[in-house]
Scaffold this active site. Structure first.
Site, PDB file in Angstrom:
ATOM      1  CG  ASN A   9      45.857  43.794  36.986  1.00 54.08           C
ATOM      2  OD1 ASN A   9      46.810  43.240  36.710  1.00 54.08           O
ATOM      3  ND2 ASN A   9      45.076  43.576  37.904  1.00 54.08           N
ATOM      4  CG  HIS A  96      44.494  43.515  42.238  1.00 55.96           C
ATOM      5  ND1 HIS A  96      43.943  42.164  42.495  1.00 55.96           N
ATOM      6  CD2 HIS A  96      43.783  43.973  41.191  1.00 55.96           C
ATOM      7  CE1 HIS A  96      43.206  41.821  41.656  1.00 55.96           C
ATOM      8  NE2 HIS A  96      42.866  42.736  40.780  1.00 55.96           N
ATOM      9  CD  GLU A  98      43.919  38.788  41.365  1.00 53.34           C
ATOM     10  OE1 GLU A  98      45.013  39.202  40.662  1.00 53.34           O
ATOM     11  OE2 GLU A  98      42.688  38.550  40.886  1.00 53.34           O
ATOM     12  CD  GLU A 168      39.833  45.578  40.494  1.00 53.60           C
ATOM     13  OE1 GLU A 168      39.668  45.359  39.142  1.00 53.60           O
ATOM     14  OE2 GLU A 168      40.651  45.042  41.102  1.00 53.60           O
ATOM     15  N   GLY A 174      37.475  37.919  37.954  1.00 50.48           N
ATOM     16  CA  GLY A 174      37.818  36.802  37.345  1.00 50.48           C
ATOM     17  C   GLY A 174      36.698  35.533  37.398  1.00 50.48           C
ATOM     18  CB  SER A 214      33.586  39.752  35.316  1.00 51.98           C
ATOM     19  OG  SER A 214      34.200  38.780  36.085  1.00 51.98           O
TER      20      SER A 214
HETATM   21  P1  PGA Z   1      38.771  40.535  35.773  1.00 51.95           P
HETATM   22  O1  PGA Z   1      39.936  41.219  36.661  1.00 51.95           O
HETATM   23  O2  PGA Z   1      38.335  41.536  34.914  1.00 51.95           O
HETATM   24  O3  PGA Z   1      39.349  39.338  35.384  1.00 51.95           O
HETATM   25  O4  PGA Z   1      37.690  40.114  36.665  1.00 51.95           O
HETATM   26  C1  PGA Z   1      39.763  42.664  37.063  1.00 51.95           C
HETATM   27  C2  PGA Z   1      41.052  42.904  38.061  1.00 51.95           C
HETATM   28  O5  PGA Z   1      41.158  42.044  38.990  1.00 51.95           O
HETATM   29  O6  PGA Z   1      41.391  43.576  38.010  1.00 51.95           O
END
Ligand code: PGA
Length: 255
Positions: A9, A96, A98, A168, A174, A214
């Site tokens: 992603n 997602h 976000e 997730e 992140g 992560s």
């Molecule tokens: P990350 O993001 O690997 O940077 O934690 C994963 C995601 O949001 O799909």
């Protein structure tokens, strides 16, 4: 035995030129046999067509990061499923965290997109996961259960088999703070149990459930070794060819 699926992603990263650089790098570093492991690249909308062109003849597939649930019309800034397909996408990330956090997406809204994606022949990668506060309140199970039920509402068993779920935990995205393999496995097993309740064992056993949050080259193998972890949705570590290819390599080794 479920196949492993690794998706990158890219989020809001990489312009046109950088897209070319990253895919060139990936083509060089992922020259090994993927042995059935699926790899999906999800660049921003502006790079989809280029990415699809660059991966022709490679095992990589392309996915969008979002879409709307209408075919066309006055929906400024939105993208229709057929548009994604027309530039070579086979997948689309939906719901997602976000999107939920910054753009107010709810399970009900995500569910409309999931149904539309499936009806349009796209494979949705549907994200669920609890926040840190919810984990600390010991309500992870309730939250994830409600999310899975919500996003899959009115989705038939036949369609459920086609989609990918991504667990997730929001606190791991992140942040560099990955769920332990056991924490991931516990929630994946819970999701699989819920899918069994909703659709029966045969369907539940077929659904790919990715872990995201992560995932890095050095923790991927342990996560992917868990019986109910069928792949990874990778953010930060997919932006460099060497770290993403190391994660793919870990999936091939754990296949
Ligand atoms: P990350 O993001 O690997 O940077 O934690 C994963 C995601 O949001 O799909």
């Amino acid at each position: 035995m479920r196949a492993k699926v690794i998706a990158g992603n890219w989020k809001m990263n990489k312009d046109f030129r950088q897209t070319e650089e990253l895919i060139d790098g990936l083509k060089k570093s992922v020259s090994f046999d993927l042995q059935g492991v699926s790899v999906i690249l999800c660049p921003p909308f502006t790079s989809l067509e280029l990415a699809a062109r660059l991966v022709k003849g490679t095992p990589f597939a392309i996915g969008g990061q979002n879409m709307y649930f209408k075919d066309e019309g006055a929906f400024t800034g939105e993208i229709a499923p057929a548009m994604l397909k027309s530039v070579g996408c086979r997948y689309v990330i939906l719901g997602h965290s976000e999107r939920r956090q910054f753009f107010g997406e709810t399970d009900e809204f995500i569910n409309k997109k999931v149904k539309k994606a499936l009806a349009s022949g796209l494979i949705p990668i549907v994200c669920v996961g609890e926040t840190l506060q919810q984990r600390e309140q010991n309500i992870t199970e309730q939250i994830v259960t409600a999310q899975v039920r919500g996003v899959l509402s009115d989705v038939s068993a036949q369609n459920a088999e086609k989609l990918i779920l991504a667990y997730e935990p929001v606190w791991a995205i992140g942040t560099g703070r990955t769920a332990t393999p056991q924490q991931a496995e516990d929630v994946h097993a819970l999701i699989r149990k819920l899918l069994t309740e909703l659709y029966g064992g045969t369907t539940a056993e077929r659904v790919i459930i990715q872990y995201g949050g992560s995932v890095k080259a050095d923790n991927a193998a342990d996560l992917l070794w868990q019986p109910n972890v069928d792949g990874a949705l990778v953010g930060g570590a997919c932006l460099k060819a060497d770290s993403f290819s190391a994660i793919i390599r870990a999936a091939v080794a754990r296949k």
